[in-house]
Design a protein around this motif. Structure first.
Motif, PDB file in Angstrom:
ATOM      1  N   GLY A 200       0.362  -1.206  -0.480  1.00  0.00           N
ATOM      2  CA  GLY A 200      -0.022  -0.188   0.131  1.00  0.00           C
ATOM      3  C   GLY A 200       0.937   1.454  -0.050  1.00  0.00           C
ATOM      4  O   GLY A 200       0.194   1.836  -0.536  1.00  0.00           O
ATOM      5  N   GLU A 201       1.719   0.994   1.032  1.00  0.00           N
ATOM      6  CA  GLU A 201       2.759   2.299   1.422  1.00  0.00           C
ATOM      7  C   GLU A 201       4.147   2.452  -1.035  1.00  0.00           C
ATOM      8  O   GLU A 201       3.573   3.647  -0.846  1.00  0.00           O
ATOM      9  CB  GLU A 201       3.450   2.076   2.131  1.00  0.00           C
ATOM     10  CG  GLU A 201       3.552   1.976   3.956  1.00  0.00           C
ATOM     11  CD  GLU A 201       4.386   2.137   4.572  1.00  0.00           C
ATOM     12  OE1 GLU A 201       6.004   1.743   3.952  1.00  0.00           O
ATOM     13  OE2 GLU A 201       3.625   1.443   5.876  1.00  0.00           O
ATOM     14  N   LYS A 202       4.130   1.675  -1.204  1.00  0.00           N
ATOM     15  CA  LYS A 202       4.270   2.075  -2.718  1.00  0.00           C
ATOM     16  C   LYS A 202       4.281   1.902  -3.312  1.00  0.00           C
ATOM     17  O   LYS A 202       4.145   2.948  -4.539  1.00  0.00           O
ATOM     18  CB  LYS A 202       5.782   0.240  -2.976  1.00  0.00           C
ATOM     19  CG  LYS A 202       6.762   0.620  -1.752  1.00  0.00           C
ATOM     20  CD  LYS A 202       7.424   1.225  -1.705  1.00  0.00           C
ATOM     21  CE  LYS A 202       8.679   1.205  -0.971  1.00  0.00           C
ATOM     22  NZ  LYS A 202       9.632   2.733  -0.342  1.00  0.00           N
ATOM     23  N   LEU A 203       2.856   1.368  -3.284  1.00  0.00           N
ATOM     24  CA  LEU A 203       1.220   1.785  -4.707  1.00  0.00           C
ATOM     25  C   LEU A 203       1.358   3.578  -4.699  1.00  0.00           C
ATOM     26  O   LEU A 203       0.785   4.068  -4.644  1.00  0.00           O
ATOM     27  CB  LEU A 203      -0.037   1.078  -4.045  1.00  0.00           C
ATOM     28  CG  LEU A 203       0.674  -0.809  -4.878  1.00  0.00           C
ATOM     29  CD1 LEU A 203      -1.273  -0.982  -4.835  1.00  0.00           C
ATOM     30  CD2 LEU A 203       0.400   0.190  -6.320  1.00  0.00           C
ATOM     31  N   SER A 204       1.619   3.728  -2.981  1.00  0.00           N
ATOM     32  CA  SER A 204       0.787   5.240  -2.879  1.00  0.00           C
ATOM     33  C   SER A 204       1.879   6.126  -3.333  1.00  0.00           C
ATOM     34  O   SER A 204       1.920   7.842  -3.905  1.00  0.00           O
ATOM     35  CB  SER A 204       0.520   5.351  -1.371  1.00  0.00           C
ATOM     36  OG  SER A 204       0.211   7.012  -0.685  1.00  0.00           O
ATOM     37  N   GLU A 205       3.170   5.697  -3.145  1.00  0.00           N
ATOM     38  CA  GLU A 205       4.567   6.670  -3.359  1.00  0.00           C
ATOM     39  C   GLU A 205       4.225   6.636  -4.539  1.00  0.00           C
ATOM     40  O   GLU A 205       4.644   7.954  -5.174  1.00  0.00           O
ATOM     41  CB  GLU A 205       5.590   6.509  -2.923  1.00  0.00           C
ATOM     42  CG  GLU A 205       6.358   6.555  -1.551  1.00  0.00           C
ATOM     43  CD  GLU A 205       6.928   5.078  -1.573  1.00  0.00           C
ATOM     44  OE1 GLU A 205       7.529   4.678  -1.974  1.00  0.00           O
ATOM     45  OE2 GLU A 205       7.655   5.451   0.291  1.00  0.00           O
ATOM     46  N   ALA A 206       4.155   5.324  -6.098  1.00  0.00           N
ATOM     47  CA  ALA A 206       3.811   5.726  -7.271  1.00  0.00           C
ATOM     48  C   ALA A 206       2.306   6.332  -7.913  1.00  0.00           C
ATOM     49  O   ALA A 206       2.231   6.592  -9.154  1.00  0.00           O
ATOM     50  CB  ALA A 206       3.641   4.418  -7.704  1.00  0.00           C
ATOM     51  N   GLY A 207       1.201   6.652  -6.832  1.00  0.00           N
ATOM     52  CA  GLY A 207      -0.098   7.968  -7.331  1.00  0.00           C
ATOM     53  C   GLY A 207      -1.086   6.783  -7.232  1.00  0.00           C
ATOM     54  O   GLY A 207      -1.708   6.989  -8.365  1.00  0.00           O
ATOM     55  N   LYS A 208      -0.498   5.677  -6.676  1.00  0.00           N
ATOM     56  CA  LYS A 208      -2.039   4.532  -6.744  1.00  0.00           C
ATOM     57  C   LYS A 208      -2.499   4.966  -5.361  1.00  0.00           C
ATOM     58  O   LYS A 208      -1.944   4.958  -4.122  1.00  0.00           O
ATOM     59  CB  LYS A 208      -1.549   3.420  -7.489  1.00  0.00           C
ATOM     60  CG  LYS A 208      -0.691   3.266  -8.435  1.00  0.00           C
ATOM     61  CD  LYS A 208      -0.801   2.028  -9.485  1.00  0.00           C
ATOM     62  CE  LYS A 208       0.223   2.053 -10.841  1.00  0.00           C
ATOM     63  NZ  LYS A 208       1.261   0.977 -11.049  1.00  0.00           N
ATOM     64  N   THR A 209      -3.530   3.622  -5.825  1.00  0.00           N
ATOM     65  CA  THR A 209      -4.381   3.416  -3.740  1.00  0.00           C
ATOM     66  C   THR A 209      -3.999   1.643  -3.836  1.00  0.00           C
ATOM     67  O   THR A 209      -4.291   1.068  -5.194  1.00  0.00           O
ATOM     68  CB  THR A 209      -5.493   4.018  -4.185  1.00  0.00           C
ATOM     69  OG1 THR A 209      -6.510   3.626  -4.600  1.00  0.00           O
ATOM     70  CG2 THR A 209      -5.398   5.107  -3.586  1.00  0.00           C
ATOM     71  N   LEU A 210      -4.277   1.294  -3.446  1.00  0.00           N
ATOM     72  CA  LEU A 210      -4.440  -0.161  -2.817  1.00  0.00           C
ATOM     73  C   LEU A 210      -5.926  -0.730  -3.335  1.00  0.00           C
ATOM     74  O   LEU A 210      -5.776  -1.628  -4.270  1.00  0.00           O
ATOM     75  CB  LEU A 210      -3.890  -0.812  -1.732  1.00  0.00           C
ATOM     76  CG  LEU A 210      -4.038  -2.480  -0.705  1.00  0.00           C
ATOM     77  CD1 LEU A 210      -3.476  -3.057  -2.252  1.00  0.00           C
ATOM     78  CD2 LEU A 210      -3.646  -2.662  -0.355  1.00  0.00           C
ATOM     79  N   ALA A 211      -7.041   0.186  -2.962  1.00  0.00           N
ATOM     80  CA  ALA A 211      -8.136   0.359  -2.971  1.00  0.00           C
ATOM     81  C   ALA A 211      -8.695  -0.430  -4.816  1.00  0.00           C
ATOM     82  O   ALA A 211      -7.770   1.619  -5.667  1.00  0.00           O
ATOM     83  CB  ALA A 211      -8.540   0.739  -2.415  1.00  0.00           C
ATOM     84  N   GLY A 212      -8.244  -0.946  -5.683  1.00  0.00           N
ATOM     85  CA  GLY A 212      -8.648  -0.936  -7.036  1.00  0.00           C
ATOM     86  C   GLY A 212      -7.400  -1.260  -8.285  1.00  0.00           C
ATOM     87  O   GLY A 212      -7.723  -1.299  -8.806  1.00  0.00           O
ATOM     88  N   SER A 213      -6.635  -0.952  -6.759  1.00  0.00           N
ATOM     89  CA  SER A 213      -5.102  -2.264  -7.410  1.00  0.00           C
ATOM     90  C   SER A 213      -5.369  -3.442  -8.408  1.00  0.00           C
ATOM     91  O   SER A 213      -5.884  -3.827  -7.187  1.00  0.00           O
ATOM     92  CB  SER A 213      -3.783  -1.592  -7.381  1.00  0.00           C
ATOM     93  OG  SER A 213      -3.852   0.157  -7.122  1.00  0.00           O
TER      94      SER A 213
END
Length: 431
Positions: free
Chosen positions: A308-321
Motif C-alpha cells: 500500500g505504501e509503495k503504490l501510494s508513492e507511485a500515485g496509486k491506491t491499494l483499493a482498486g489495484s
C-alpha cells in the motif's frame, strides 16, 4: 527373506498416506482407513495430488505399484481392516479453531477402533497432540472395548517428525522418539516402527515424547518470529535481510531460518495451541511463545502495508489495484495450503479493496481469487507478491512479467528469488 506385518494406518492425509506406502514398500500388508469416501475412491484408483517423490517415483506412482502388488488398499471400514490386521497407527489431525485444539477427530477414530479392537492388538498414536492425550484420552476410550491397555492390547505414542516433500526418506532416516504405557507396549511398538524406520529410536516416557514433539515445532516458530523482527530492522537500516542471515549462519552455532510471508501448514502454527491447555492447567506462563506466534501471524498485514505504501508513492491506491500473488501453498514445493499465510494475505488485500489474482500450479483446490496461469495473474497487475516457490516459478522471465504488468509496478519478493536488476525497472521490496 521378506518381512511381514499386518497394519492399518488411520488417517490418509499428508502423513498417513506416505506412511502407509512406506510400510507397503517394505513388504507389509497395509490397510489405510479414512472417513472420506471420495478420498478413499481416489486412492484406490491410484489418484493423489501429493508432491512426494522417492527414488525417482512420485507418490502416485508408488501408490499404483503397491495397489497392483496387493500390499495396500484403502477403506472407510474399520471392520474390514480389523479382519486383516493386528497393528494400528493413528495419524488423524488435531485442527485448531480460535486457539482451541479440536480433539473430535481423534476421539471419533478411537471410538471407531473400540468396536473392532482385539486381544493382542498394538495401537500407536502418531498425531501431534496436547501432552497427556495418549494416557488421559486415548487409553480410556480404547479400554471401553473391555480390554485393558498394556495387558490385553498394547498402546504407545511415537512422534511424527517428517517434512512434507521428504516423507519417504524421513520415515526411514529421521531419528524417532517413542514411549509405551508399559514395557511390553514399548517393545511391540518398537517392532512395528522399526519395520520402516532405520534410524536411531529413543524410548522415553510418553508425556516426554508428546511434549518434545510440540516443542520441536514451537522452537521453529520462535526462530522464524525472531528473524521476522530482524527483517524489519534490516529493512529500516538499509541492510539486505537474506545476506544478513547468510553471514550470521556462517557461525557454527547459529542456525537462523529465513523470513517469509508468515508460518503456515498444520504443524508450526498449531503447535503452541497444543501446549497452552496443559500450560494453563498447571499454571505456567508461556508469554514468549505466544508473542512469537503473534509476530508470525502479523506478517501478512505487514506485507499488505508495504504494498500500500509503495503504490501510494507511485500515485496509486491499494483499493482498486490488481495484485498478483504467486503461491498459495503453506511452504515451497508443496501442494498443502492448510493454514497457509498466502490465504490470509489475500483476505487482507481484498479487505483493503484490491483485486487479487493468485496463482499456484501445485495447489489443486479452487478459490474465487485463484487463476489458472501466471499470465492471468500478472496481466494488468499493479503489484506482485511472491510468497511460495513452485517448480514453474523457477523459470519465470521477469522482464516478460513486467511487460504484462501496469506502469510503475511494485514487486514484493518474499523468497529471495526475483533478480535484483529488476529494481531498475520496478519498485522491488525484498523481505
Amino acid at each position: 527373506m521378506t518381512k511381514s506385518l499386518n497394519i492399518a494406518v488411520i488417517g490418509l492425509g499428508f502423513i498417513g498416506l506416505p506412511l502407509s506406502l512406506s510400510y507397503a514398500r517394505k513388504g507389509a500388508n497395509v490397510v489405510g482407513i479414512d472417513v472420506s469416501e471420495p478420498l478413499i475412491r481416489d486412492i484406490n484408483q491410484g489418484i493423489s495430488h501429493h508432491l512426494e517423490y522417492f527414488e525417482g517415483k512420485s507418490l502416485a506412482d508408488i501408490l499404483k505399484d503397491q495397489l497392483a502388488a496387493g500390499r495396500f488398499k484403502a477403506t472407510t471400514s474399520y471392520e474390514e481392516a480389523a479382519s486383516q490386521v493386528n497393528n494400528y497407527i493413528i495419524t488423524v489431525g488435531i485442527p485448531v479453531k480460535n486457539g482451541d485444539p479440536e480433539m473430535r477427530y481423534l476421539t471419533a477414530a478411537c471410538e471407531s477402533l473400540v468396536g473392532v479392537l482385539k486381544k493382542g492388538d498394538t495401537v500407536i498414536l502418531r498425531s501431534t497432540v496436547i501432552p497427556g492425550s495418549t494416557e488421559d484420552l486415548v487409553k480410556p476410550l480404547l479400554e471401553k472395548s473391555g480390554l485393558k491397555a498394556g495387558e490385553d492390547f498394547y498402546l504407545a505414542y511415537a512422534s511424527e517428525r517428517i517434512a512434507e516433500g521428504r516423507a519417504f526418506e524421513e520415515f526411514i532416516n529421521m531419528p524417532l522418539a517413542m514411549g509405551g504405557i508399559n514395557e511390553e507396549s514399548a517393545k511391540r511398538a518398537h517392532e512395528v516402527l522399526t519395520f520402516v524406520t532405520e534410524a536411531e529410536v529413543t524410548i522415553s516416557d510418553i508425556k516426554v515424547v508428546e511434549t518434545s514433539k510440540v516443542i520441536e515445532n514451537v522452537q521453529r516458530d520462535v526462530n522464524i518470529a525472531m528473524v521476522q523482527q530482524f527483517a524489519r530492522f534490516a529493512e529500516k537500516a538499509g541492510i539486505d535481510t537474506f545476506e544478513l542471515i547468510r553471514v550470521a549462519n556462517t557461525h557454527k552455532r547459529v542456525n537462523l531460518l529465513t523470513p517469509g510471508p508468515g508460518v503456515g501448514g498444520y504443524c508450526l502454527p498449531n503447535a503452541l495451541y497444543y501446549l497452552l491447555p496443559k500450560a494453563k492447567e498447571i499454571g505456567v506462563n508461556l508469554d514468549l511463545l505466544e508473542t512469537a506466534r503473534q509476530i508470525n501471524d502479523s506478517v501478512p498485514r505487514i506485507l499488505v502495508n508495504m504494498v500500500g505504501e509503495k503504490l501510494s508513492e507511485a500515485g496509486k491506491t491499494l483499493a482498486g489495484s490488481k495484485v498478483a500473488v504467486l503461491g498459495l501453498a503453506m511452504k515451497d514445493f508443496s501442494n498443502d495450503d492448510r493454514i497457509s499465510p498466502p490465504h490470509h494475505l489475500v483476505q487482507l488485500l481484498e479487505e483493503a479493496g484490491a483485486h487479487v489474482a493468485a496463482y499456484d500450479p501445485a495447489v489443486p483446490a479452487r478459490y474465487p481469487y485463484k487463476v489458472d496461469s501466471l499470465g492471468d495473474a500478472v496481466s494488468g497487475a499493479d503489484a506482485l507478491i511472491y510468497v511460495t516457490v513452485q517448480e514453474e516459478f523457477l523459470e519465470i522471465d521477469w522482464d516478460e512479467v513486467l511487460g504484462k504488468m501496469n506502469q510503475n509496478p511494485v514487486l514484493v519478493d518474499g523468497k529471495n528469488r526475483i533478480p535484483r536488476s529488476i529494481s531498475e525497472k520496478a519498485v522491488l521490496i525484498r523481505i
